[in-house]
Motif scaffolding. Structure first.
Motif, PDB file in Angstrom:
ATOM      1  N   VAL A  68     -27.835 -45.061  23.778  1.00 28.99           N
ATOM      2  CA  VAL A  68     -29.198 -45.416  23.370  1.00 28.99           C
ATOM      3  C   VAL A  68     -29.224 -46.741  22.611  1.00 28.99           C
ATOM      4  CG1 VAL A  68     -30.055 -43.041  23.355  1.00 28.99           C
ATOM      5  CG2 VAL A  68     -29.096 -44.019  21.235  1.00 28.99           C
ATOM      6  N   ARG A  69     -28.041 -47.255  22.280  1.00 22.61           N
ATOM      7  CA  ARG A  69     -27.966 -48.588  21.661  1.00 22.61           C
ATOM      8  C   ARG A  69     -26.562 -49.135  21.909  1.00 22.61           C
ATOM      9  NH1 ARG A  69     -29.043 -47.158  15.495  1.00 22.61           N
ATOM     10  NH2 ARG A  69     -27.305 -48.456  14.859  1.00 22.61           N
ATOM     11  N   PRO A  70     -26.418 -50.461  21.923  1.00 20.61           N
ATOM     12  CA  PRO A  70     -25.131 -51.033  22.329  1.00 20.61           C
ATOM     13  C   PRO A  70     -23.948 -50.566  21.476  1.00 20.61           C
ATOM     14  CG  PRO A  70     -26.832 -52.730  22.347  1.00 20.61           C
ATOM     15  CD  PRO A  70     -27.467 -51.496  21.781  1.00 20.61           C
ATOM     16  N   ASP A  71     -24.136 -50.411  20.155  1.00 22.79           N
ATOM     17  CA  ASP A  71     -22.979 -50.026  19.332  1.00 22.79           C
ATOM     18  C   ASP A  71     -22.645 -48.536  19.458  1.00 22.79           C
ATOM     19  OD1 ASP A  71     -25.081 -48.937  17.934  1.00 22.79           O
ATOM     20  OD2 ASP A  71     -24.639 -49.907  16.021  1.00 22.79           O
ATOM     21  N   GLY A  72     -23.428 -47.797  20.247  1.00 25.24           N
ATOM     22  CA  GLY A  72     -23.150 -46.372  20.432  1.00 25.24           C
ATOM     23  C   GLY A  72     -22.376 -46.087  21.697  1.00 25.24           C
ATOM     24  N   ARG A  73     -21.844 -47.152  22.334  1.00 26.40           N
ATOM     25  CA  ARG A  73     -21.097 -46.929  23.584  1.00 26.40           C
ATOM     26  C   ARG A  73     -19.694 -46.366  23.320  1.00 26.40           C
ATOM     27  NH1 ARG A  73     -21.541 -52.740  26.251  1.00 26.40           N
ATOM     28  NH2 ARG A  73     -21.722 -53.249  24.043  1.00 26.40           N
ATOM     29  N   ALA A  74     -19.232 -45.517  24.205  1.00 26.49           N
ATOM     30  CA  ALA A  74     -17.864 -44.986  24.111  1.00 26.49           C
ATOM     31  C   ALA A  74     -16.875 -45.931  24.777  1.00 26.49           C
ATOM     32  CB  ALA A  74     -17.792 -43.613  24.768  1.00 26.49           C
ATOM     33  N   ASN A  75     -17.397 -46.877  25.562  1.00 24.24           N
ATOM     34  CA  ASN A  75     -16.537 -47.915  26.137  1.00 24.24           C
ATOM     35  C   ASN A  75     -17.419 -49.131  26.418  1.00 24.24           C
ATOM     36  OD1 ASN A  75     -17.004 -48.384  29.223  1.00 24.24           O
ATOM     37  ND2 ASN A  75     -17.150 -46.154  29.023  1.00 24.24           N
ATOM     38  N   PRO A  76     -16.826 -50.320  26.449  1.00 27.84           N
ATOM     39  CA  PRO A  76     -17.657 -51.529  26.550  1.00 27.84           C
ATOM     40  C   PRO A  76     -18.387 -51.667  27.880  1.00 27.84           C
ATOM     41  CG  PRO A  76     -15.358 -52.083  26.036  1.00 27.84           C
ATOM     42  CD  PRO A  76     -15.392 -50.624  26.321  1.00 27.84           C
ATOM     43  N   ASN A  77     -18.091 -50.787  28.834  1.00 27.75           N
ATOM     44  CA  ASN A  77     -18.765 -50.853  30.135  1.00 27.75           C
ATOM     45  C   ASN A  77     -19.614 -49.622  30.426  1.00 27.75           C
ATOM     46  OD1 ASN A  77     -15.944 -52.421  30.451  1.00 27.75           O
ATOM     47  ND2 ASN A  77     -17.617 -53.480  31.480  1.00 27.75           N
ATOM     48  N   GLN A  78     -19.948 -48.898  29.380  1.00 28.75           N
ATOM     49  CA  GLN A  78     -20.859 -47.747  29.561  1.00 28.75           C
ATOM     50  C   GLN A  78     -22.287 -48.270  29.766  1.00 28.75           C
ATOM     51  OE1 GLN A  78     -21.026 -45.025  26.150  1.00 28.75           O
ATOM     52  NE2 GLN A  78     -21.504 -43.347  27.545  1.00 28.75           N
ATOM     53  N   LEU A  79     -23.097 -47.541  30.509  1.00 31.02           N
ATOM     54  CA  LEU A  79     -24.485 -47.951  30.681  1.00 31.02           C
ATOM     55  C   LEU A  79     -25.226 -47.880  29.343  1.00 31.02           C
ATOM     56  CD1 LEU A  79     -25.727 -46.291  34.023  1.00 31.02           C
ATOM     57  CD2 LEU A  79     -24.542 -48.469  33.683  1.00 31.02           C
ATOM     58  N   ILE A  80     -26.145 -48.826  29.171  1.00 28.32           N
ATOM     59  CA  ILE A  80     -27.031 -48.783  27.992  1.00 28.32           C
ATOM     60  C   ILE A  80     -28.452 -48.617  28.529  1.00 28.32           C
ATOM     61  CG2 ILE A  80     -27.853 -49.994  25.927  1.00 28.32           C
ATOM     62  CD1 ILE A  80     -25.340 -51.757  26.108  1.00 28.32           C
ATOM     63  N   ILE A  81     -29.175 -47.683  27.928  1.00 32.58           N
ATOM     64  CA  ILE A  81     -30.542 -47.446  28.392  1.00 32.58           C
ATOM     65  C   ILE A  81     -31.486 -48.255  27.498  1.00 32.58           C
ATOM     66  CG2 ILE A  81     -30.474 -45.138  27.265  1.00 32.58           C
ATOM     67  CD1 ILE A  81     -32.541 -44.275  29.472  1.00 32.58           C
ATOM     68  N   ASN A  82     -31.774 -49.470  27.938  1.00 33.34           N
ATOM     69  CA  ASN A  82     -32.670 -50.356  27.171  1.00 33.34           C
ATOM     70  C   ASN A  82     -33.532 -51.168  28.153  1.00 33.34           C
ATOM     71  OD1 ASN A  82     -30.926 -52.252  28.207  1.00 33.34           O
ATOM     72  ND2 ASN A  82     -29.971 -52.779  26.247  1.00 33.34           N
ATOM     73  N   ASP A  83     -34.424 -51.975  27.610  1.00 31.81           N
ATOM     74  CA  ASP A  83     -35.370 -52.712  28.468  1.00 31.81           C
ATOM     75  C   ASP A  83     -34.647 -53.609  29.463  1.00 31.81           C
ATOM     76  OD1 ASP A  83     -37.813 -51.712  27.441  1.00 31.81           O
ATOM     77  OD2 ASP A  83     -37.431 -52.864  25.623  1.00 31.81           O
ATOM     78  N   GLU A  84     -33.592 -54.256  28.975  1.00 35.46           N
ATOM     79  CA  GLU A  84     -32.869 -55.202  29.828  1.00 35.46           C
ATOM     80  C   GLU A  84     -32.345 -54.521  31.100  1.00 35.46           C
ATOM     81  OE1 GLU A  84     -29.745 -56.921  27.457  1.00 35.46           O
ATOM     82  OE2 GLU A  84     -28.769 -57.758  29.237  1.00 35.46           O
ATOM     83  N   ASN A  85     -31.978 -53.267  30.982  1.00 36.44           N
ATOM     84  CA  ASN A  85     -31.334 -52.581  32.116  1.00 36.44           C
ATOM     85  C   ASN A  85     -32.281 -51.672  32.908  1.00 36.44           C
ATOM     86  OD1 ASN A  85     -28.847 -53.764  31.513  1.00 36.44           O
ATOM     87  ND2 ASN A  85     -28.441 -52.221  29.924  1.00 36.44           N
ATOM     88  N   LYS A  86     -33.550 -51.790  32.600  1.00 36.77           N
ATOM     89  CA  LYS A  86     -34.533 -50.872  33.196  1.00 36.77           C
ATOM     90  C   LYS A  86     -34.543 -50.939  34.728  1.00 36.77           C
ATOM     91  CE  LYS A  86     -39.241 -49.642  31.952  1.00 36.77           C
ATOM     92  NZ  LYS A  86     -40.390 -49.990  31.114  1.00 36.77           N
ATOM     93  N   SER A  87     -34.537 -52.131  35.279  1.00 39.96           N
ATOM     94  CA  SER A  87     -34.645 -52.214  36.746  1.00 39.96           C
ATOM     95  C   SER A  87     -33.394 -51.638  37.404  1.00 39.96           C
ATOM     96  CB  SER A  87     -34.898 -53.654  37.199  1.00 39.96           C
ATOM     97  OG  SER A  87     -33.832 -54.457  36.781  1.00 39.96           O
ATOM     98  N   GLY A  88     -32.242 -51.813  36.765  1.00 42.36           N
ATOM     99  CA  GLY A  88     -31.005 -51.237  37.307  1.00 42.36           C
ATOM    100  C   GLY A  88     -31.062 -49.709  37.300  1.00 42.36           C
ATOM    101  N   LEU A  89     -31.614 -49.157  36.225  1.00 43.13           N
ATOM    102  CA  LEU A  89     -31.716 -47.690  36.141  1.00 43.13           C
ATOM    103  C   LEU A  89     -32.677 -47.166  37.210  1.00 43.13           C
ATOM    104  CD1 LEU A  89     -31.790 -47.390  32.247  1.00 43.13           C
ATOM    105  CD2 LEU A  89     -29.894 -46.806  33.776  1.00 43.13           C
ATOM    106  N   ALA A  90     -33.745 -47.929  37.450  1.00 45.01           N
ATOM    107  CA  ALA A  90     -34.677 -47.537  38.517  1.00 45.01           C
ATOM    108  C   ALA A  90     -33.942 -47.570  39.858  1.00 45.01           C
ATOM    109  CB  ALA A  90     -35.874 -48.484  38.534  1.00 45.01           C
TER     110      ALA A  90
END
Ligand code: FMN
Ligand code: SF4
Length: 495
Positions: A105-127
């Protein structure tokens, strides 16, 4: 001198009768049916009638469990590998895609540096991954009106590695006597303050909004495997409004759901829960030798009794579960209007044998301290107890079936037919063999060569800085240079 447990490999059991004999020899309660039923005769093909999610009925009784990716972009966006995985989820025929993969839910909450982040920037990818999954499902199964898809929302808490694959940057709910030294928690500044939690709640609200905007049917608010919100459930020793009594330890969940609703977002909600936990395990040093770590033994917990550092555990003997608070938590989920509770156990970081039973551990893991089928039966029987008490309006998903291999459909049929669970979820098996259930219910057999044998390469690879995937059985990964590197890593374990 103690001896390692002698293990019987599932492929050596040539019939249901052999499988049953093995289960009996272990003294387990793990029934299975004689043969695989097909079509409408199979309980696995029946829809869930009592509950709708985003207005849809879930069309059958098998689910794909969430599986974290290590293959997003460095800003948490999708890649071709992520798209391929979601496409295969769609092709599996499962009518519940429970979360897809953990999304931070935020970049510093990732378990690895390549985990998906659910934010505005990545919205179209998630769609895009959602659309890909839906298209693949329609092509294979005809209709997606009974397909329910969620996104799993997470903050990795104690296991954060947001910037470097090998550098932990933990943020914890409370100081833990056994886990702190293992996961580089050295200062009280790594503990969340109550004020910081307010901002975190808003991150969940925003993530749930993005999920709704792109068309997900529900969000899973992850409460399992030692990640942050799971850890809050055992914050008995934390002072203030988020620690101590049950009401305080569940406050974050209540506040997240209230805040999602206060913003007008009606998206449905699921909770993935570690229903029970144990102390951390470690390899038995006396039985470790070059190339092979010893079987798992519990860390010494004698100085931390009563053990108030885990959820769903017997505090006087923390290698046994106690479901008292788990029952209470499920009732709370119902009161909060949660639609699905997906039950798992323990943590892959500190007691993987109770979480994902495997005969071959990952490269940094201990050998099984028990026959892995004991771990499967433990989870199935816990889910049975919880399901028996759960309100009818909650869909219950059971976990840890992959180790059953050839006998997975036989056991799944039994547990669904007899109401031990509503839905059977599969994790590792789907990486190896996405169509296992589709094959089972259409042909009455499964393809032996495609079955996940719990080699754990999908865990060993990311632990060693590579992307996850089923290297031994999925040709897409076998063809990658990482497969050779993985073989080297495995050869050098403990050397
Ligand atoms: C590579 C890998 C990644 C996983 N990532 C997640 C995750 O992101 N979220 C989650 O709740 N569980 C995750 N799990 C746990 C699985 O969902 C599942 O609970 C576990 O593998 C046991 O089920 P199985 O026996 O069918 O594999 C992961 C498991 C594996 C093997
Ligand atoms: S690498 Fe493949 S066979 Fe091994 S555990 Fe993972 S999914 Fe199963």
């Amino acid at each position: 001198m103690p001896e390692p447990v002698k293990l019987v490999r599932i492929p050596t059991l040539k019939s249901v009768a052999d499988f049953r004999k093995h289960i009996e020899s272990l003294g387990l309660d793990l029934p299975c049916e004689d043969s695989i039923a097909v079509g409408s005769a199979s309980p696995l093909t029946q829809p869930i009638d009592a509950v709708t999610v985003n207005g849809k009925k879930i069309g059958n009784r098998f689910a794909i469990q969430p599986m974290e990716g290590w293959d997003g972009t460095s800003t948490g966006g999708i890649t071709d590998e992520v798209v391929r995985r979601w496409q295969r989820f769609g092709e599996s025929g499962a009518k519940l895609i429970y979360g897809g993969e953990a999304m931070a839910v935020r970049p510093d909450g990732r378990a690895n540096p390549n985990q998906l982040i659910i934010n505005d920037e990545n919205k179209s990818g998630l769609a895009k991954i959602l659309t890909t999954l839906l298209d693949a499902h329609r092509q294979r199964c005809g209709s997606s009106t009974d397909l329910v898809i969620g996104f799993q929302l997470t903050h990795s808490g104690r296991f954060c590695k947001p910037n470097d694959k090998f550098r932990m940057e933990p943020r914890v709910a409370y100081r833990h006597p056994l886990l702190d030294p293992k996961f580089k928690v050295t200062s009280n500044e790594q503990v969340w303050t109550d004020e910081e939690i307010e901002a975190l709640i808003q991150d969940y609200v925003h993530a749930a909004k993005i999920a709704a905007d792109v068309g997900a049917d529900f969000v899973d608010i992850k409460h399992c495997h030692g990640y942050l919100l799971h850890e809050f459930l055992s914050a008995y020793t934390r002072p203030g409004k988020y620690g101590g009594p049950f009401e305080n330890r569940t406050r974050i969940l209540r506040e997240i759901i209230q805040a999602i609703r206060a913003g007008g977002n009606k998206i449905d909600i699921g909770i993935r829960l570690s229903a029970f936990d144990f102390v951390p395990f470690k390899p038995d040093a006396a039985l470790s030798r070059p190339g092979k770590l010893g079987p798992g033994v519990p860390e010494d917990f004698s100085h931390c009794l009563p053990y108030c550092y885990a959820f769903g555990v017997n505090q006087n003997n923390p290698i046994e579960y106690d479901l008292t608070e788990t029952f209470q938590f499920i009732d709370l989920c119902h009161q909060l209007g949660v639609k699905i509770v997906n039950l798992s156990a323990g943590s892959p970081y500190y007691n993987p044998h109770i979480q994902r039973p495997a005969i071959y551990p990952p490269s940094d893991g201990y050998q099984p301290p028990e026959d892995p089928v004991v771990g499967v039966a433990r989870q199935i029987n816990v889910v049975r107890q919880l399901k028996a008490r759960a309100p009818k309006e909650l869909v219950i998903v059971g976990t840890a079936y992959s180790y059953l291999q050839e006998y997975l459909p036989h056991v799944a049929q039994y547990t669904v037919r007899h109401g031990w669970t509503d839905i059977v979820g599969i994790g590792r098996m789907v990486l190896a063999y996405p169509e296992i259930f589709a094959d089972a219910v259409s042909r009455g057999t499964v393809a032996t060569k495609s079955i996940c044998r719990t080699f754990s390469d999908c865990t060993t690879a990311p632990r060693n800085g590579m992307i996850s995937g089923c290297y031994p059985l999925d040709k897409y990964y076998s063809a990658k240079p990482e497969f050779q590197k993985l073989k080297e890593v495995k050869k050098n374990v403990g050397a």
